[in-house]
Design a protein around this motif. Structure first.
Motif, PDB file in Angstrom:
ATOM      1  N   VAL A   1       0.815  -1.219   0.000  1.00 17.56           N
ATOM      2  CA  VAL A   1       0.000   0.000   0.000  1.00 17.56           C
ATOM      3  C   VAL A   1       0.851   1.274   0.000  1.00 17.56           C
TER       4      VAL A   1
ATOM      5  N   ILE B   1       1.657   2.273  -3.513  1.00 16.54           N
ATOM      6  CA  ILE B   1       0.519   2.889  -4.204  1.00 16.54           C
ATOM      7  C   ILE B   1       0.343   4.335  -3.764  1.00 16.54           C
ATOM      8  N   ILE B   2       0.404   4.562  -2.462  1.00 10.12           N
ATOM      9  CA  ILE B   2       0.231   5.912  -1.920  1.00 10.12           C
ATOM     10  C   ILE B   2       1.310   6.848  -2.460  1.00 10.12           C
TER      11      ILE B   2
ATOM     12  N   ALA C   1      -5.879   2.657  -6.754  1.00  9.58           N
ATOM     13  CA  ALA C   1      -5.404   1.817  -5.651  1.00  9.58           C
ATOM     14  C   ALA C   1      -5.765   0.352  -5.876  1.00  9.58           C
TER      15      ALA C   1
ATOM     16  N   SER D   1      -3.095  -2.683  -6.383  1.00 10.91           N
ATOM     17  CA  SER D   1      -3.069  -3.831  -5.489  1.00 10.91           C
ATOM     18  C   SER D   1      -3.178  -5.145  -6.256  1.00 10.91           C
TER      19      SER D   1
ATOM     20  N   ALA E   1      -6.671  -2.070   0.407  1.00 16.95           N
ATOM     21  CA  ALA E   1      -5.811  -1.036  -0.183  1.00 16.95           C
ATOM     22  C   ALA E   1      -6.613   0.225  -0.511  1.00 16.95           C
TER      23      ALA E   1
ATOM     24  N   THR F   1      -5.879   3.743   1.216  1.00 12.82           N
ATOM     25  CA  THR F   1      -5.271   4.728   0.316  1.00 12.82           C
ATOM     26  C   THR F   1      -6.081   6.007   0.190  1.00 12.82           C
TER      27      THR F   1
ATOM     28  N   VAL G   1      -4.311   9.623   0.991  1.00 12.64           N
ATOM     29  CA  VAL G   1      -3.977  10.494  -0.145  1.00 12.64           C
ATOM     30  C   VAL G   1      -4.700  11.830  -0.028  1.00 12.64           C
TER      31      VAL G   1
END
Length: 207
Positions: free
Chosen positions: A54, A57-58, A133, A137, A186, A190, A194
Motif C-alpha cells: 500500500v 501505491i500511496i 489503488a 493492489s 488497499a 489509500t 492520499v
C-alpha cells in the motif's frame, strides 16, 4: 527580474525534490516496518490480507510513478532479503527478484496511470483514487503469483504437497482468495491518506 524568477524556480524545484526524497524514505520505512513486525498482514475470515504494498501505491498517487517505483524497488529488495534471513515454505520463489522485485516496481506504474486515465477531472475524487489503488493492489497479486507460476510451478506444487498439474489452480485460488480482500483494504487505506496528505500540502503551499 529574470534572475529572480529563475532563482524562485530553482528553489521550488529543490523543495519538490526534497519532498519526494522524504516521501520515498518515509513510505519505504513504513513498508519495511510492516514486514518486520507482522503488522503488514490483516487477518480476515479465511485469509490474511497484506498491506505491505500500500505505501507503494500511496507514494505513486501523491508524488508520481518515479517516487512509487523507488518505494516499490526498496520494498522488493527487502522482500528478497527477508526471505533469505527468515525462510518460509515459498522462500525459494521470493528470493528471485523476478518474483519479489519486478511486480513491485510495476505496481506504481499501473496505479498512477490507471488513476490518470479515469475520466474524472477532480483529481481528489475518491472513486478516481480508489480505482488506481485497486488496480495497483491487483497488480501486486497477479504479478507475484503469475511470476511464481511461470518460474516455479513444479516447485510450488512440491512445497504444497500437491500434483504439479494442480499448481495453476492452486495459485489461481490463492490469487482470488487474497487478491480481492487486499484490493478492498488497499482502497480503504489509500483514499483517506492520499486526500489528507494533499490537503496538508495544499494548505502549506497557500500559507
Amino acid at each position: 527580474m529574470h534572475l529572480e524568477s529563475r532563482n524562485n524556480s530553482n528553489l521550488s524545484s529543490r523543495k519538490a525534490n526534497t519532498r519526494k526524497l522524504t516521501v520515498v524514505g518515509m513510505l519505504s520505512a513504513i513498508s519495511i516496518i510492516l514486514g518486520l513486525t507482522g503488522y503488514g498482514f490483516i487477518p480476515l475470515p479465511g485469509v490474511k490480507a497484506t498491506i505491505m504494498h500500500v505505501p507503494v501505491i500511496i507514494g505513486a498517487l501523491i508524488e508520481g510513478p518515479v517516487v512509487g517505483i523507488c518505494i516499490g524497488l526498496i520494498f522488493g529488495i527487502f522482500s528478497v532479503f527477508q526471505n533469505m534471513m527468515v525462510p518460509s515454505l515459498l522462500s525459494f520463489a521470493f528470493m528471485n527478484p523476478l518474483v519479489s522485485v519486478l511486480p513491485r516496481i510495476i505496481i506504481p506504474i499501473v496505479a498512477y496511470y490507471t488513476y490518470k486515465a479515469v475520466p474524472i477531472k477532480n483529481k481528489n475524487n475518491p472513486v478516481k483514487i480508489g480505482i488506481g489503488a485497486a488496480l495497483g493492489s491487483l497488480t501486486n497479486t497477479i504479478g507475484v503469483l503469475g511470476m511464481m507460476y511461470l518460474l516455479y510451478a513444479a516447485q510450488f506444487a512440491k512445497a504444497r504437497g500437491i500434483d504439479s498439474s494442480l499448481a495453476g489452480k492452486a495459485i489461481f485460488g490463492i490469487g482470488v482468495a487474497n487478491g480481492i480482500p487486499e484490493a478492498i483494504v488497499a482502497v480503504a487505506i489509500t483514499i483517506p491518506i492520499v486526500l489528507s496528505v494533499r490537503k496538508i500540502v495544499k494548505h502549506k503551499q497557500s500559507s
